[in-house]
Design a protein around this motif. Structure first.
Motif, PDB file in Angstrom:
ATOM      1  N   PRO A 157      12.560 126.703  37.041  1.00  0.00           N
ATOM      2  CA  PRO A 157      13.911 126.708  37.112  1.00  0.00           C
ATOM      3  C   PRO A 157      14.119 124.445  37.365  1.00  0.00           C
ATOM      4  O   PRO A 157      15.041 124.335  36.495  1.00  0.00           O
ATOM      5  CB  PRO A 157      14.771 126.960  38.039  1.00  0.00           C
ATOM      6  N   ILE A 158      14.068 124.148  38.277  1.00  0.00           N
ATOM      7  CA  ILE A 158      14.172 122.419  38.435  1.00  0.00           C
ATOM      8  C   ILE A 158      13.430 121.667  36.912  1.00  0.00           C
ATOM      9  O   ILE A 158      14.218 121.193  36.806  1.00  0.00           O
ATOM     10  CB  ILE A 158      13.460 122.117  40.263  1.00  0.00           C
ATOM     11  N   ALA A 159      11.884 122.008  37.028  1.00  0.00           N
ATOM     12  CA  ALA A 159      11.634 121.243  35.536  1.00  0.00           C
ATOM     13  C   ALA A 159      12.798 121.744  35.148  1.00  0.00           C
ATOM     14  O   ALA A 159      12.232 120.881  33.906  1.00  0.00           O
ATOM     15  CB  ALA A 159      10.307 121.761  35.943  1.00  0.00           C
ATOM     16  N   CYS A 160      13.102 122.724  34.937  1.00  0.00           N
ATOM     17  CA  CYS A 160      14.174 122.749  33.003  1.00  0.00           C
ATOM     18  C   CYS A 160      14.864 121.969  33.048  1.00  0.00           C
ATOM     19  O   CYS A 160      15.263 120.986  31.934  1.00  0.00           O
ATOM     20  CB  CYS A 160      14.291 124.286  32.736  1.00  0.00           C
ATOM     21  N   GLY A 161      15.718 121.583  34.512  1.00  0.00           N
ATOM     22  CA  GLY A 161      16.770 120.951  34.281  1.00  0.00           C
ATOM     23  C   GLY A 161      16.032 119.302  34.693  1.00  0.00           C
ATOM     24  O   GLY A 161      16.551 118.762  34.148  1.00  0.00           O
ATOM     25  N   MET A 162      15.042 118.741  35.148  1.00  0.00           N
ATOM     26  CA  MET A 162      14.442 118.059  34.937  1.00  0.00           C
ATOM     27  C   MET A 162      13.970 117.068  33.548  1.00  0.00           C
ATOM     28  O   MET A 162      14.495 116.453  33.185  1.00  0.00           O
ATOM     29  CB  MET A 162      13.142 117.961  35.778  1.00  0.00           C
ATOM     30  N   HIS A 163      13.328 118.083  32.909  1.00  0.00           N
ATOM     31  CA  HIS A 163      13.748 118.285  31.073  1.00  0.00           C
ATOM     32  C   HIS A 163      14.972 117.690  30.263  1.00  0.00           C
ATOM     33  O   HIS A 163      15.405 116.435  30.048  1.00  0.00           O
ATOM     34  CB  HIS A 163      12.665 118.966  30.864  1.00  0.00           C
ATOM     35  N   ALA A 164      15.855 118.729  30.691  1.00  0.00           N
ATOM     36  CA  ALA A 164      17.244 118.500  30.003  1.00  0.00           C
ATOM     37  C   ALA A 164      17.519 117.093  30.076  1.00  0.00           C
ATOM     38  O   ALA A 164      18.320 116.271  29.505  1.00  0.00           O
ATOM     39  CB  ALA A 164      18.936 119.501  31.054  1.00  0.00           C
ATOM     40  N   LEU A 165      17.740 116.552  31.406  1.00  0.00           N
ATOM     41  CA  LEU A 165      18.171 115.395  31.834  1.00  0.00           C
ATOM     42  C   LEU A 165      17.057 114.416  31.224  1.00  0.00           C
ATOM     43  O   LEU A 165      17.814 113.100  31.268  1.00  0.00           O
ATOM     44  CB  LEU A 165      18.740 114.756  33.921  1.00  0.00           C
ATOM     45  N   GLU A 166      16.005 114.168  31.501  1.00  0.00           N
ATOM     46  CA  GLU A 166      15.020 113.432  30.910  1.00  0.00           C
ATOM     47  C   GLU A 166      15.505 113.316  29.267  1.00  0.00           C
ATOM     48  O   GLU A 166      15.663 112.604  28.594  1.00  0.00           O
ATOM     49  CB  GLU A 166      13.716 113.264  30.355  1.00  0.00           C
ATOM     50  N   GLN A 167      16.052 114.638  28.560  1.00  0.00           N
ATOM     51  CA  GLN A 167      16.505 114.211  27.667  1.00  0.00           C
ATOM     52  C   GLN A 167      18.095 114.130  26.956  1.00  0.00           C
ATOM     53  O   GLN A 167      18.095 112.848  26.153  1.00  0.00           O
ATOM     54  CB  GLN A 167      16.981 115.919  27.305  1.00  0.00           C
ATOM     55  N   ALA A 168      18.282 113.949  28.424  1.00  0.00           N
ATOM     56  CA  ALA A 168      19.932 112.864  28.185  1.00  0.00           C
ATOM     57  C   ALA A 168      19.960 111.369  28.397  1.00  0.00           C
ATOM     58  O   ALA A 168      20.648 110.574  28.360  1.00  0.00           O
ATOM     59  CB  ALA A 168      20.977 113.110  29.182  1.00  0.00           C
ATOM     60  N   ASP A 169      18.672 110.726  28.294  1.00  0.00           N
ATOM     61  CA  ASP A 169      18.691 109.556  28.658  1.00  0.00           C
ATOM     62  C   ASP A 169      19.608 108.548  29.833  1.00  0.00           C
ATOM     63  O   ASP A 169      19.845 108.179  28.934  1.00  0.00           O
ATOM     64  CB  ASP A 169      18.149 109.094  27.924  1.00  0.00           C
ATOM     65  N   ILE A 170      20.009 109.061  31.095  1.00  0.00           N
ATOM     66  CA  ILE A 170      21.018 108.239  32.274  1.00  0.00           C
ATOM     67  C   ILE A 170      20.362 107.231  32.445  1.00  0.00           C
ATOM     68  O   ILE A 170      19.728 106.942  32.834  1.00  0.00           O
ATOM     69  CB  ILE A 170      20.942 109.489  32.842  1.00  0.00           C
ATOM     70  N   LYS A 171      21.667 106.176  31.937  1.00  0.00           N
ATOM     71  CA  LYS A 171      21.470 104.425  32.281  1.00  0.00           C
ATOM     72  C   LYS A 171      22.894 104.896  32.912  1.00  0.00           C
ATOM     73  O   LYS A 171      23.766 105.741  34.137  1.00  0.00           O
ATOM     74  CB  LYS A 171      21.668 104.095  31.321  1.00  0.00           C
ATOM     75  N   ASN A 172      22.188 104.236  34.264  1.00  0.00           N
ATOM     76  CA  ASN A 172      22.935 103.421  35.005  1.00  0.00           C
ATOM     77  C   ASN A 172      25.203 102.860  35.150  1.00  0.00           C
ATOM     78  O   ASN A 172      25.678 103.600  36.319  1.00  0.00           O
ATOM     79  CB  ASN A 172      23.112 102.389  36.528  1.00  0.00           C
ATOM     80  N   ASP A 173      25.074 103.374  33.640  1.00  0.00           N
ATOM     81  CA  ASP A 173      26.655 102.793  33.484  1.00  0.00           C
ATOM     82  C   ASP A 173      27.601 104.457  32.938  1.00  0.00           C
ATOM     83  O   ASP A 173      28.516 104.716  32.678  1.00  0.00           O
ATOM     84  CB  ASP A 173      27.069 101.517  32.942  1.00  0.00           C
ATOM     85  N   ASP A 174      26.539 105.107  32.811  1.00  0.00           N
ATOM     86  CA  ASP A 174      26.838 106.648  32.341  1.00  0.00           C
ATOM     87  C   ASP A 174      27.986 107.395  33.509  1.00  0.00           C
ATOM     88  O   ASP A 174      27.144 107.434  34.927  1.00  0.00           O
ATOM     89  CB  ASP A 174      25.441 107.429  32.182  1.00  0.00           C
TER      90      ASP A 174
END
Length: 350
Positions: A157-174
């Motif tokens: 389950p954590i791996a599924c969450g990590m992939h979702a956040l990689e898709q989001a491409d989070i930056k430090n001003d987000d």
């Protein structure tokens, strides 16, 4: 062996089932634990995503053994299985790729057109059993001997969450909003916080999960039944809206909410499996905000990173497994996962 076998919606049976026989390149795993996914519950209740509206579009192929969040001990191998051997403690990714289709050959195996996930096909039976067979093409990962049973079950389950956040491409001003704080959503608060964004906001109606999410890295958690989420997010962002919205609840209402609270050029990630069809104002997506809509499917090459992160202590797991039941008590486990306000992730063990 003892197993929970799915025959039809609402028809799971705890019964004796043949221990899998191995073919060349396969591994027999003695299951030590398996988490209950929201997908398992939706399948039990006849969810259209799994059962379709006819046999022609049905994904599940019963009778089959559910469960894809499993780990266990290698007890038998046949032929060339790489460097795996009896006694290894391992887990397998939830997808069983064919290694022959366009996507498998291009390295995006999680998008395999055969799309076999453990627990939904008889040839890829899952972990609600004493033993599970790992097909030759399945992706296996050794787990550190220091891992607890809870940590081991949580890799998937954590791996599924990590992939979702990689898709989001989070930056430090987000400003990141995570809607739905089950085990994956809570973990994503942790993972998102490691990206050091401006703000991590969780959305959740259960108070226990909200408090856990704060301990896992959410700066604040809003209850959609107790406040106007859109108004609160606009106040927090000077009227602009959030830059990332990860839908992890599977609620159609949450999907619509995400489009409303995103800022111009915001990024929407659909990770939760929706319980019904969702309509949207596509003018908001296009001519209005010029949004980016992104899907997130399974776990996509992140298992090694998740295992390292848990081992280093960067990825938290404490408290995510809230209940553990014996396999024979699967009905009570399902009821707990669905109805107990204190349930986060429920696991079964033989």
């Amino acid at each position: 062996m003892s197993a929970v076998v799915t025959y039809a919606p609402g028809d799971n049976r705890y019964e004796e089932y043949p221990v899998p026989a191995l073919s060349d390149g396969e591994i027999l795993l003695k299951v030590r634990g398996c988490g209950i996914c929201a997908g398992d519950l939706k399948a039990y209740h006849g969810g259209i995503r799994v059962w379709g509206i006819s046999e022609a579009d049905r994904y599940i192929e019963p009778p089959c053994i559910p469960g894809h969040e499993f780990y266990g001990e290698v007890v038998e191998t046949k032929g060339d299985v790489g460097d795996f051997q009896a006694g290894d403690i391992i887990c397998a990714e939830q997808v069983v790729p064919c290694n022959e289709c366009y996507f498998c050959k291009n390295g995006t195996y999680w998008m395999c057109t055969r799309s076999a996930v453990f627990g939904f096909k008889e040839y890829a039976n899952g972990g609600f059993a004493e033993y599970v067979k790992l097909p030759k093409t399945s992706l296996k990962h050794k787990l550190p001997k220091t891992f607890t049973k809870e940590q081991s079950v949580l890799v998937e389950p954590i791996a599924c969450g990590m992939h979702a956040l990689e898709q989001a491409d989070i930056k430090n001003d987000d400003v990141v909003v995570i809607s739905g704080l089950g085990a994956i959503g809570v973990s994503m608060c942790n993972l998102a916080n490691l990206k050091l964004p401006k703000l991590v906001i969780g959305l959740e109606i259960r108070a226990e999960r909200a408090e856990m999410a704060k301990a896992y890295g959410a700066d604040l958690v809003l209850n959609p039944t107790a406040c106007n989420v859109a108004e609160e997010i606009m106040k927090l962002t000077d009227g602009l809206g959030c830059s990332v919205y990860v839908e992890a609840s599977g609620s159609p209402r949450s999907a619509d909410q995400g489009l409303a609270v995103l800022c111009n050029h915001g990024r929407y990630v659909q990770m939760g499996v929706l319980s019904d069809l969702v309509s949207a104002d596509w003018n908001t997506i296009g001519d209005g905000k010029e949004l980016t809509i992104i899907g997130s499917h399974l776990s996509a090459k992140v298992y090694p990173a998740v295992i390292r992160g848990i081992e280093k202590g960067l990825i938290k797991t404490d408290g995510l497994i809230s209940h553990c039941y014996k396999l024979a008590d699967w009905k009570r486990a399902y009821e707990t996962a669905e109805c107990d306000p204190g349930a986060v992730k429920v696991m079964l063990e033989p």
